[in-house]
Design an enzyme around this catalytic site. Structure first.
Site, PDB file in Angstrom:
ATOM      1  N   ASP A  73       0.811  -1.217   0.000  1.00 28.70           N
ATOM      2  CA  ASP A  73       0.000   0.000   0.000  1.00 28.70           C
ATOM      3  C   ASP A  73       0.841   1.262   0.000  1.00 28.70           C
ATOM      4  O   ASP A  73       0.388   2.323   0.431  1.00 28.70           O
ATOM      5  CB  ASP A  73      -0.926  -0.001   1.212  1.00 28.70           C
ATOM      6  N   ARG A  95       4.328   1.604 -11.859  1.00 21.04           N
ATOM      7  CA  ARG A  95       3.698   1.140 -10.612  1.00 21.04           C
ATOM      8  C   ARG A  95       2.769  -0.034 -10.923  1.00 21.04           C
ATOM      9  O   ARG A  95       2.726  -1.030 -10.184  1.00 21.04           O
ATOM     10  CB  ARG A  95       2.922   2.276  -9.940  1.00 21.04           C
ATOM     11  N   LYS A 185      -6.632  -0.265   6.606  1.00 20.07           N
ATOM     12  CA  LYS A 185      -5.452  -0.037   7.445  1.00 20.07           C
ATOM     13  C   LYS A 185      -5.293   1.445   7.737  1.00 20.07           C
ATOM     14  O   LYS A 185      -5.491   2.285   6.856  1.00 20.07           O
ATOM     15  CB  LYS A 185      -4.189  -0.547   6.748  1.00 20.07           C
ATOM     16  N   GLU A 225      -3.029   0.143  13.703  1.00 18.35           N
ATOM     17  CA  GLU A 225      -1.565   0.162  13.632  1.00 18.35           C
ATOM     18  C   GLU A 225      -0.948   1.396  14.293  1.00 18.35           C
ATOM     19  O   GLU A 225      -0.725   2.409  13.643  1.00 18.35           O
ATOM     20  CB  GLU A 225      -1.105   0.094  12.165  1.00 18.35           C
ATOM     21  N   GLU A 227       2.405   2.382  15.289  1.00 18.87           N
ATOM     22  CA  GLU A 227       3.782   1.919  15.179  1.00 18.87           C
ATOM     23  C   GLU A 227       4.687   2.648  16.166  1.00 18.87           C
ATOM     24  O   GLU A 227       4.708   3.875  16.198  1.00 18.87           O
ATOM     25  CB  GLU A 227       4.294   2.133  13.747  1.00 18.87           C
ATOM     26  N   LYS A 267      -1.811  -4.403  14.036  1.00 16.58           N
ATOM     27  CA  LYS A 267      -0.525  -4.382  13.328  1.00 16.58           C
ATOM     28  C   LYS A 267       0.473  -3.637  14.213  1.00 16.58           C
ATOM     29  O   LYS A 267       0.793  -2.480  13.981  1.00 16.58           O
ATOM     30  CB  LYS A 267      -0.663  -3.724  11.954  1.00 16.58           C
ATOM     31  N   GLY A 310       8.954  -2.892  10.048  1.00 16.43           N
ATOM     32  CA  GLY A 310       9.510  -1.630  10.545  1.00 16.43           C
ATOM     33  C   GLY A 310      10.992  -1.405  10.330  1.00 16.43           C
ATOM     34  O   GLY A 310      11.642  -0.817  11.178  1.00 16.43           O
ATOM     35  N   SER A 336       2.462  -8.728   8.664  1.00 13.03           N
ATOM     36  CA  SER A 336       1.935  -7.810   7.650  1.00 13.03           C
ATOM     37  C   SER A 336       3.136  -6.988   7.197  1.00 13.03           C
ATOM     38  O   SER A 336       3.377  -5.886   7.675  1.00 13.03           O
ATOM     39  CB  SER A 336       0.835  -6.909   8.233  1.00 13.03           C
ATOM     40  N   TYR A 398       6.799   7.811   5.061  1.00  7.48           N
ATOM     41  CA  TYR A 398       6.104   7.024   4.034  1.00  7.48           C
ATOM     42  C   TYR A 398       5.471   7.950   3.013  1.00  7.48           C
ATOM     43  O   TYR A 398       5.040   9.027   3.355  1.00  7.48           O
ATOM     44  CB  TYR A 398       5.026   6.159   4.682  1.00  7.48           C
TER      45      TYR A 398
END
Length: 398
Positions: A73, A95, A185, A225, A227, A267, A310, A336, A398
């Protein structure tokens, strides 16, 4: 405030005036007026979502033995960085070519139960003109969708961030469901070197809880999630303490928002030392700390714990997962992974059509390794040097 608390405790079923709450978190007025609920059982009924049974079924399908999630993603900008690393221009055609390679890998569904897509991919077709979603379903892979709108600076914090995307989320998740997505997500982050501040932790937990409630309301199983970033030179004990606090807040607000735990997936980050810590942890230590955290914080009703990698190397992420599955767990403990599944695959492909099969074979090798790790049967034999290279990037965005 003490008298207000006392009056609340005395009342059998109080309801606070909406004006007294700010985002459901804090009472602002010094006195609290209490009004009783009407009598009768109907007044206490919380509406069950019309998708309840389907949500449970979807979550269990994704959390099925020997399988995990392929996170593909990456936003267009991040995908561009990946393509640039092999000398390719960031175009939709490139892509599309890369994502076609991933979803058409023969037999991928044996090891992968769900694939998280970026919005472009959810609506995209393969280079052969088949809908990406249909290709995944044919492979027995549940299509998922990234729904957050990314991290932005959190005003009033210690240079921390919050995750945007709640505005318009209900209509977007409804549309994604129509397009074939069955889970979602939302990623937010907590930085240990920056505190983390109580404000940032609360904001992360509240945002995740609102997102989860909205996603479930529209038929999508929410992947939750928060993180804990690898950045920093802190030890594993510090990571454990921060993660314990974050997960307490997350589950408090999930409950406050009436999120059905049987219809979510988590996650989390594994509990590891900071990337710049001099003392490294063995897979056994990572497993011990991480499972201790899960047992203290995660209800057994939650079907699946789908760990993020990660920035760990491909092999490191697999070894750590394997160590966590050496004994029975109340949840499906799986993966994941994005880079930890795709890194060697991408480099093998290199943008060349003649390398597609070799790249797919590499993806299947990694997927199979993590499938074995989910079953606690991974040995680490025959791994390439490329797969052992760490992928941590300081301050990675990201």
């Amino acid at each position: 405030m003490a008298s207000a608390s006392a009056s609340l405790l005395k009342s059998s079923s109080p309801v606070l005036d909406k004006s007294e709450w700010v985002k459901g978190q804090a009472i602002r007025q010094s006195t609290v007026s209490v009004r009783s609920l009407p009598s009768g059982p109907s007044s206490l009924t919380i509406r069950a979502g019309s998708y309840a049974d389907e949500l449970v079924k979807t979550a269990k399908t994704v959390a099925s033995p020997g399988r995990g999630i392929l996170a593909m993603d990456e936003s267009n900008a991040t995908c561009g960085k990946r393509l640039a690393s092999i000398g390719l221009e960031n175009t939709e055609a490139n892509r599309q070519a890369y994502r076609t390679l991933l979803v058409t890998a023969p037999g991928l569904g044996q090891y992968i139960s769900g694939a998280i897509l970026f919005e472009e991919t959810l609506y995209q077709s393969t280079t052969d003109g088949k809908k990406m979603v249909d290709v995944l379903v044919e492979q027995n892979i549940v299509p998922g969708i990234k729904v957050d709108k990314g991290l932005v600076p959190l005003a009033g914090s210690n240079d921390e961030s919050w995750c945007q995307g709640l505005d318009g989320l209900a209509s977007r998740t409804a549309a994604y469901y129509q397009q074939g997505a069955r889970f979602a997500k939302w990623r937010t982050v907590v930085s240990i070197p920056n505190g983390p501040s109580a404000l940032a932790v609360k904001e992360a937990a509240w945002g995740l809880a609102r997102y989860a409630a909205i996603a479930q309301d529209n038929g999508l199983v929410p992947i939750v999630e928060p993180e804990i970033l690898l950045d920093g030179d802190h030890g594993i004990d510090r990571t454990f303490e921060v993660a314990k606090k974050v997960w307490a807040e997350v589950f408090f607000y999930l409950a406050e928002n009436n999120v059905m735990f049987e219809g979510i997936l988590l996650k989390p980050s594994m509990v590891t030392p900071g990337a710049e810590c001099k003392e490294k942890a063995t897979p056994q230590q990572v497993a011990e700390y991480t499972l201790k955290l899960l047992h203290r914080r995660i209800p057994p009703a939650v079907p699946g714990i789908m760990f993020l990698s990660g920035g760990q190397s491909e092999v490191e992420a697999t070894l750590n997962l394997n160590a966590m599955n050496q004994g029975p767990n109340p949840w499906h403990v799986s993966f994941s992974y994005a880079r930890a599944l795709q890194n060697t695959c991408l480099k093998t492909w290199g943008g060349r059509p003649e390398n597609v099969k070799a790249a797919q074979d590499t993806l299947l090798t990694r997927a199979k390794a993590n499938s074995l790790a989910q079953l606690g049967k991974y040995t680490g034999e025959g791994e390439s040097e490329e797969a052992k290279k760490g992928m941590f990037v300081k301050g990675y965005t990201y």
